[in-house]
Design a protein around this motif. Structure first.
Motif, mmCIF file in Angstrom:
data_model
loop_
_atom_site.group_PDB
_atom_site.id
_atom_site.type_symbol
_atom_site.label_atom_id
_atom_site.label_comp_id
_atom_site.label_asym_id
_atom_site.label_seq_id
_atom_site.Cartn_x
_atom_site.Cartn_y
_atom_site.Cartn_z
ATOM 1 N N LEU A 9 9.616 12.146 -39.351
ATOM 2 C CA LEU A 9 9.507 13.217 -38.365
ATOM 3 C C LEU A 9 8.622 14.372 -38.822
ATOM 4 O O LEU A 9 8.377 15.296 -38.050
ATOM 5 C CB LEU A 9 10.902 13.765 -38.031
ATOM 6 C CG LEU A 9 11.864 12.798 -37.337
ATOM 7 C CD1 LEU A 9 13.222 13.452 -37.159
ATOM 8 C CD2 LEU A 9 11.300 12.376 -35.987
ATOM 9 N N ASP A 10 8.154 14.334 -40.059
ATOM 10 C CA ASP A 10 7.321 15.437 -40.564
ATOM 11 C C ASP A 10 6.095 15.719 -39.695
ATOM 12 O O ASP A 10 5.790 16.889 -39.408
ATOM 13 C CB ASP A 10 6.879 15.147 -42.002
ATOM 14 C CG ASP A 10 7.981 15.465 -43.002
ATOM 15 O OD1 ASP A 10 8.992 16.077 -42.586
ATOM 16 O OD2 ASP A 10 7.845 15.093 -44.191
ATOM 17 N N PRO A 11 5.343 14.697 -39.241
ATOM 18 C CA PRO A 11 4.176 15.005 -38.403
ATOM 19 C C PRO A 11 4.521 15.698 -37.095
ATOM 20 O O PRO A 11 3.645 16.303 -36.463
ATOM 21 C CB PRO A 11 3.564 13.619 -38.136
ATOM 22 C CG PRO A 11 4.064 12.756 -39.246
ATOM 23 C CD PRO A 11 5.430 13.259 -39.558
ATOM 24 N N LEU A 12 5.792 15.644 -36.704
ATOM 25 C CA LEU A 12 6.205 16.282 -35.454
ATOM 26 C C LEU A 12 6.743 17.686 -35.678
ATOM 27 O O LEU A 12 6.392 18.620 -34.948
ATOM 28 C CB LEU A 12 7.263 15.419 -34.763
ATOM 29 C CG LEU A 12 7.693 15.843 -33.356
ATOM 30 C CD1 LEU A 12 6.525 15.769 -32.384
ATOM 31 C CD2 LEU A 12 8.841 14.962 -32.875
ATOM 32 N N VAL A 13 7.601 17.870 -36.699
ATOM 33 C CA VAL A 13 8.288 19.149 -36.863
ATOM 34 C C VAL A 13 7.535 20.122 -37.767
ATOM 35 O O VAL A 13 7.619 21.338 -37.577
ATOM 36 C CB VAL A 13 9.719 18.925 -37.401
ATOM 37 C CG1 VAL A 13 10.529 18.123 -36.408
ATOM 38 C CG2 VAL A 13 9.708 18.251 -38.767
ATOM 39 N N VAL A 14 6.782 19.614 -38.733
ATOM 40 C CA VAL A 14 6.076 20.519 -39.658
ATOM 41 C C VAL A 14 4.975 21.302 -38.949
ATOM 42 O O VAL A 14 4.894 22.530 -39.097
ATOM 43 C CB VAL A 14 5.532 19.727 -40.868
ATOM 44 C CG1 VAL A 14 4.586 20.605 -41.701
ATOM 45 C CG2 VAL A 14 6.677 19.230 -41.735
ATOM 46 N N PRO A 15 4.089 20.682 -38.168
ATOM 47 C CA PRO A 15 3.076 21.482 -37.460
ATOM 48 C C PRO A 15 3.695 22.492 -36.487
ATOM 49 O O PRO A 15 3.171 23.594 -36.323
ATOM 50 C CB PRO A 15 2.253 20.428 -36.714
ATOM 51 C CG PRO A 15 2.472 19.162 -37.463
ATOM 52 C CD PRO A 15 3.879 19.240 -37.957
ATOM 53 N N ALA A 16 4.803 22.113 -35.860
ATOM 54 C CA ALA A 16 5.459 23.055 -34.954
ATOM 55 C C ALA A 16 5.978 24.268 -35.714
ATOM 56 O O ALA A 16 5.814 25.415 -35.266
ATOM 57 C CB ALA A 16 6.605 22.354 -34.218
ATOM 58 N N ALA A 17 6.602 24.036 -36.847
ATOM 59 C CA ALA A 17 7.100 25.144 -37.659
ATOM 60 C C ALA A 17 5.958 26.020 -38.162
ATOM 61 O O ALA A 17 6.084 27.252 -38.222
ATOM 62 C CB ALA A 17 7.904 24.591 -38.838
ATOM 63 N N ALA A 18 4.834 25.398 -38.516
ATOM 64 C CA ALA A 18 3.690 26.170 -38.995
ATOM 65 C C ALA A 18 3.160 27.091 -37.915
ATOM 66 O O ALA A 18 2.823 28.255 -38.178
ATOM 67 C CB ALA A 18 2.593 25.211 -39.469
ATOM 68 N N VAL A 19 3.078 26.615 -36.672
ATOM 69 C CA VAL A 19 2.606 27.458 -35.568
ATOM 70 C C VAL A 19 3.575 28.602 -35.329
ATOM 71 O O VAL A 19 3.163 29.760 -35.160
ATOM 72 C CB VAL A 19 2.448 26.612 -34.283
ATOM 73 C CG1 VAL A 19 2.151 27.511 -33.088
ATOM 74 C CG2 VAL A 19 1.344 25.584 -34.463
ATOM 75 N N ALA A 20 4.873 28.321 -35.316
ATOM 76 C CA ALA A 20 5.870 29.360 -35.050
ATOM 77 C C ALA A 20 5.934 30.395 -36.164
ATOM 78 O O ALA A 20 6.233 31.568 -35.914
ATOM 79 C CB ALA A 20 7.242 28.717 -34.852
ATOM 80 N N ALA A 21 5.674 29.975 -37.400
ATOM 81 C CA ALA A 21 5.706 30.904 -38.529
ATOM 82 C C ALA A 21 4.350 31.524 -38.815
ATOM 83 O O ALA A 21 4.248 32.396 -39.690
ATOM 84 C CB ALA A 21 6.213 30.178 -39.777
ATOM 85 N N ALA A 22 3.310 31.076 -38.093
ATOM 86 C CA ALA A 22 1.946 31.589 -38.279
ATOM 87 C C ALA A 22 1.466 31.386 -39.707
ATOM 88 O O ALA A 22 0.879 32.279 -40.334
ATOM 89 C CB ALA A 22 1.859 33.060 -37.890
#
Length: 929
Positions: free
Chosen positions: A471-484
């Protein structure tokens, strides 16, 4: 334009859903689910091209508003949840629905999926808001169609979520005005968030309120359990996996910008943790599995809100992971409860004990979802719970971090407890003596599609925990965008985190929660009406708003014009108090004051005074005409020929219509008490003084306004017309004119409906015995003779005024008034109400005007904007589609006046006989055909 294609395909699926339902019946869920998965494939293909895909289609270029779409890690995460869970729920629905055909249900479900996809991909503030409101509307309609008992719940849900929509609208407007753009990416990256603390704080609060209403956070939480009257597919999709996630998405989207406000983190953390504990406590006290899951959803969403408030990369990773885990176990749980209810006829925990032998597979899948919800390894819910606890432990100073972590752990204890209460009746064991599961449980084969749909998210939650790095390719980019932060700054997820404080707290929550759940397994809440609850609060607020609106309406709920005018007239008079503070001296006038101006002013004053003192209605109409025609002359003296002609025609037709109405009213005005007359005189004088003073304050202090100068300077080059008034109406402000045409068409419909629905009382003015009134036909000879000569000239003049209006005085409005005046002349010259020559479908004429105007506006899309005129050269003649738009104005105005003349001109007592004569007259013609 792959993102545009994905959104368009999703909305096309909505349009095709009625046809699909007609062809496939109750099994329409299968092809519709396939359509959502196809759209998901398009989105994934777009995401494979790299991060930050952006596309734009012009929408309102003048305001820099466009259909901007963006696919980053955050949007991709929510798109997968929306489309993936949506497809599973639609397959489940194909077996759950009892009706063979449900076009409304499937249409609204796919519309919700399309609206959510538009929301998460939106990169424009206006598009974001429109999609947000569409999700609210779809949710309301899906709850409402559940049955008569759902009406109040649907209304309360709409009231709360629509209030959040207003907060989001305020935020959108504030951001767009302050940053100067509706481009979402550019607006969120604007320096104003860092430099203007007040702006950041206001928008942060508004966004938080909007998100909390959608995600059912305290004190807006009551709508979610209230909405559980909706069927299981709606609860599984909208109120567990998708709609409530819209608020979470909004918080994650605005987090990098709004976190510059010191209000953001404390607000989200405090509200989120309180909601998490409160929701879990309420869930523990519920014996209905669906109600338990509803309060459980509130609790889980509270944890998400709180961890977003923490804002660290680890916290955003926890939020992204829990979004996936929660969507999986909660959708499986809601669908599982719906399945149990279908098979057993109950969803009460006390009645399901000992049901394992009849429900092995279905009970196992529901238990799997509940275990993930409790955060037990090795399911995905365990991973997300440990990440949540770890985020609180590293949120700040040690004392604050441990306080937050322990509060979250308390919520986790209650989560495990209500999960255990839900699991125990489904486990193997002896059937309790008081269990009331029906002996005839529905066979599994009748619900195997539902069972398969429940199993999909439940098993994905299991395998997602065992193979967490997938699930890393799904949740890691999302977290990066939300955390800037860059994606490299976010660690991946994995099942074993090692022995640490988060693991100890998690194990403690499981042990204590299990003990509490076993201890309360036999708890049955007392069936007593609550004195106060969230639902009652919303209901009282709704009733209070309606009562307040009724009281305000009572102020003017009268047929008397004076009662309706007293408030605006009094307010105008009151404004005179503040006008002296704006006084800038006497306005400058270059033209000398002429004696003619004084005479015309005196004539207008005499007309107004005559109206005020008149005791007969006919006298008042004549006096109104005197004042109106004096104003016409004044406009001519001032050089406003367009306005003068319009005012002249309006005065003529107004007098005609008032005379027609006069026949149905008493000859004299009712007597008025002297005290009331004195109050009316004072109010009228105060309003007149205020209007005069306002005119002196706000006009005459500059040669010409900037807007007027622009029109005079640019009108001919931009529109090809030299009549500034007409170009403003049909070119620059055509949208305003279109709205006025709609109002005119509604007026025509209102006249017709009002006079058809309620027969007017025929109160014709008694005619005295006179030889001059003996024969209507003989008395009308002069008008008939003049009408034969003048009416054709007026019709030709009407067409001429229409065609010349773009460059000379005229236009659609004036031309329609001239044509209507010709009709009025023909009507007045007739000796009776029987005038077949003007009996035309006036509603169709007015409607045709709207159709022509809208069609012309759609032609403007060829040049990039609705209602933009297109210029065409036909030989040596230059023309524009604004002329066609003006034709729409003509038809709409002509239709409403024709409606007034036809409907008001008929004697009520003669109408039944007139209809009967027309029916007999047409019958021979139909027989001959």
């Amino acid at each position: 334009m792959i993102l545009v294609a994905a959104v368009a395909a999703c909305w096309l699926l909505v349009a095709l859903s009625p046809l699909i339902v007609r062809l496939t019946g109750r099994f329409a869920g299968w092809p519709l689910a396939g359509g959502l998965l196809a759209v998901l494939g398009i989105v994934l293909a777009a995401g494979s091209g790299g991060p930050g895909v952006r596309e734009s289609v012009p929408w309102i270029p003048a305001l820099d508003i466009a259909l901007r779409l963006r696919l980053d890690g955050l949007a991709l995460l929510f798109a997968v949840v929306v489309l993936g869970i949506g497809a599973v729920v639609l397959v489940y629905s194909s077996s759950y629905l009892r009706q063979p055909r449900s076009p409304g249900f499937y249409g609204l479900m796919t519309a919700f999926a399309a609206a959510m996809l538009t929301l998460v991909l939106a990169d424009d503030l206006v598009v974001l808001f429109v999609a947000w409101e569409l999700t609210t509307l779809c949710s309301y309609l899906l709850i409402l169609r559940s049955g008569p008992q759902a009406r109040d719940a649907a209304t309360r849900t709409l009231l709360v979520t629509a209030a959040g929509g207003l907060a989001l609208l305020a935020a959108v407007v504030t951001v767009a005005v302050h940053t100067g753009t509706t481009d979402l990416t550019a607006a969120l990256a604007h320096e104003a968030w860092r430099q203007d603390a007040a702006f950041a704080g206001i928008v942060a609060a508004l966004v938080a309120v909007a998100a909390m209403t959608k995600s059912a956070q305290f004190p807006f939480h009551a709508w979610l359990p209230d909405a559980m009257v909706a069927p299981a597919p709606v609860s599984a999709y909208l109120h567990a996996a998708a709609m409530v996630k819209a608020g979470i998405y909004l918080l994650l989207l605005f987090a990098p910008a709004a976190s510059h406000s010191p209000l953001w983190s404390p607000l989200l953390i405090a509200v989120g943790l309180w909601t998490a504990v409160m929701g879990a406590f309420f869930a523990l006290r519920r014996g209905d599995m669906k109600e338990l899951l509803a309060y459980s959803t509130i609790s889980q969403l509270g944890l998400l809100v709180a961890v977003i408030g923490v804002g660290t990369p680890t916290a955003m990773l926890a939020a992204s992971t829990h979004v996936v885990a929660h969507a999986l176990f909660k959708s499986a749980a809601f669908m599982g409860v719906g399945l149990l209810e279908k098979r057993t006829g109950t969803r009460l925990l006390s009645e399901l004990r000992g049901s394992w032998p009849a429900l092995r597979w279905d009970a196992a899948m529901l238990i799997l979802a509940a275990v993930s919800m409790a955060g037990v390894p090795p399911l995905l819910g365990f991973i997300s719970k440990e990440l949540l606890l770890d985020s609180f432990l590293t949120a700040g100073p040690a004392a604050v971090s441990w306080m937050l972590a322990l509060t979250a752990t308390a919520g986790a204890v209650l989560t495990v407890a209500y999960s255990v209460r839900m699991i125990l009746p489904l486990l193997p064991g002896r059937r309790a003596a008081d269990a009331r599961v029906p002996e005839g449980v529905a066979p599994w084969r009748t619900t195997r599609t539902m069972s398969m749909a429940v199993a999909v998210p439940a098993l994905v939650g299991l395998f997602g925990g065992l193979a967490a790095p997938v699930l890393d390719p799904l949740v890691v980019p999302a977290a990066a965008v939300a955390a800037a932060v860059p994606a490299s700054g976010v660690s991946g997820i994995y099942l074993w985190h090692g022995v640490n404080a988060a693991l100890i707290l998690s194990v403690t929550a499981i042990l204590i929660g299990t003990a509490v759940g076993i201890r309360t397994r036999g708890f049955t809440p007392a069936a007593r009406a609550a004195r106060f609850s969230g639902v009652i609060a919303v209901q009282r607020a709704q009733e209070g708003i309606i009562a307040a609106g009724r009281r305000v309406g009572d102020l003017t709920r009268s047929d008397a014009p004076a009662t309706n005018l007293v408030v605006p007239v009094a307010l105008i008079g009151v404004t005179a108090v503040g006008l002296p503070t704006l006084w800038r001296g006497w306005p400058r006038y270059d033209e000398p004051f002429l004696i003619l101006d004084f005479l015309l002013l005196l004539l207008v004053a005499c007309g107004v005074i005559a109206v005020a003192v008149a005791t007969r209605r006919l006298t008042a109409i004549i006096a109104v005409g005197v004042a109106g025609f004096a104003v016409v002359l004044w406009f001519l003296v001032l050089g406003a020929s367009d306005v003068a002609v319009t005012q002249l025609l309006v005065e003529i037709l107004t007098v005609v219509v008032m005379v027609l109405v006069l026949r149905r009213m008493p000859r004299r005005f009712p007597r008025v008490r002297p005290a009331r007359r004195a109050g009316a005189v004072i109010a009228a004088v105060a309003a007149g003084c205020a209007a005069t003073l306002a005119t002196l304050v706000f006009t005459g202090h500059r040669e010409i306004s900037d807007v007027a100068a622009f029109f005079l300077r640019e009108a001919e080059s931009l529109t090809g017309g030299t009549n500034i008034v007409n170009t403003i109406l049909v070119d620059f402000r055509a949208l305003d004119t279109l709205g006025e045409l709609v109002v005119l068409a509604i007026a025509a419909v209102s006249i017709t409906v009002l006079l058809d629905a309620r027969q007017a009382v025929d109160r014709s003015v008694p005619r005295p015995a006179s030889r001059t009134l003996a024969s209507a036909r003989a008395n009308a000879v002069i008008l008939r003779t003049a009408g034969r000569l003048i009416a054709p000239v007026m019709v030709v003049g009407s067409a001429y005024a229409l065609l010349r209006g773009h460059n000379d005085p005229g236009g659609g409005f004036i031309a329609a008034l001239i044509g209507a005046a010709a009709i009025a002349l023909i009507y007045l010259a007739a000796p009776s109400d029987e005038i077949p020559r003007i009996e035309r479908s006036y509603l169709a004429i007015a409607g045709a005007g709207i159709v022509v105007a809208v069609g012309t506006g759609l032609l403007g899309l060829l040049d990039g904007s609705f209602l933009r005129p297109l210029h065409i050269d036909i030989g040596a003649v230059h023309t524009t589609t604004a002329l066609v738009f003006d034709l729409g104005v003509y038809l709409a105005v002509f239709g409403v006046i024709l409606a007034a003349i036809n409907r008001l001109g008929l004697s009520p007592s003669d109408e039944p006989a007139r209809r009967e004569r027309r029916r007999h007259t047409r019958s021979p013609e139909r027989s001959a055909r």
